[in-house]
Each structure stands twice: as C-alpha cells, then as structure tokens.
Design a protein around this motif. Structure first.
Motif: not given
Length: 129
Positions: A86-100
């Motif tokens: 939004k307006n060039g700014e990133f907002k993360v709503n939750a911790d990001l989980k990755l499984e590889i």
C-alpha cells in the motif's frame, strides 16, 4: 653421486604419486557428495578441477532454483493477502512460514522449515534500531 640423484628422483616420483592419489581421493569424495559420475582422465589435477567446477555449477543452480521458489511464494502471499503493498510500503499480516523439500543425492529428502518475520525481511525495523 649417482646414488644421490636416483634417490632424489625417487623422492620426486613418490611425491608426485602421492599428490595424484590425493587429487583422485578428493575428486571421488566431491563427486560422491554431489551424486554425480565424473570419469577419470589422464590427469588427476584436471579431474579435481572439473569436480570443483561442478560445485560452482551446483551452487548457481541451487541459487537460481531458490530465487524462483521464493518469487513464487511471495506472489502466493500477495495473492492470499499475507503481504499487502500500500503506497509503496509492504505490510506483513503474519509470520511467514516456509517448508522446503530438499532432495539429497541419494534420493532421500528432508523437509526444511523456516519462519520469517517482517523484521527478518527488512520490512520493519527492530525496536532497538
């Protein structure tokens, strides 16, 4: 005098054989770890260099694969609203989980799990910053 010269050449030959054997052993260990077959040539030092070059190639391929996977995952997080721009700014709503899923050279695999926060990604500053 002849005896000294023969001994000297014998020592050099033995050193060369030992170096060649070491190159072969290291090359064998590298190719086994990478899970590839790289035939021996006439020159052990050349075989060793070929094996080292394969390490560089494997690293670059893994890096490219990681970039592709990461880009796809970011798109998925944007699509599902986990990440909002939004307006060039990133907002993360939750911790990001990755499984590889990492496939090993022997065909087995392991699941690597990571949790990233907005601070880890440089999207937010730490309170101490």
């Amino acid at each position: 005098m002849t005896q000294i010269s023969n001994d000297m050449f014998s020592y050099k030959d033995e050193s060369a054989r030992a170096a060649s054997a070491t190159y072969r052993k290291v090359k064998a260990a590298i190719t086994e770890t990478l899970g590839i077959d790289l035939p021996n040539t006439k020159y052990p030092n050349e075989d060793f260099q070929n094996a080292v070059d394969l390490i560089d190639e494997k690293i670059l391929n893994a890096y490219k694969q990681g970039l592709k996977r990461g880009f796809r995952q970011v798109i998925a997080w944007i699509a599902d609203g986990t990440i909002i721009c939004k307006n060039g700014e990133f907002k993360v709503n939750a911790d990001l989980k990755l499984e590889i899923k990492r496939v090993k050279p022997d065909g087995t695999y392991q699941i690597l799990k990571y949790k990233l926060t907005p601070v880890d990604l440089g999207l937010e500053k730490r309170e101490s910053d």
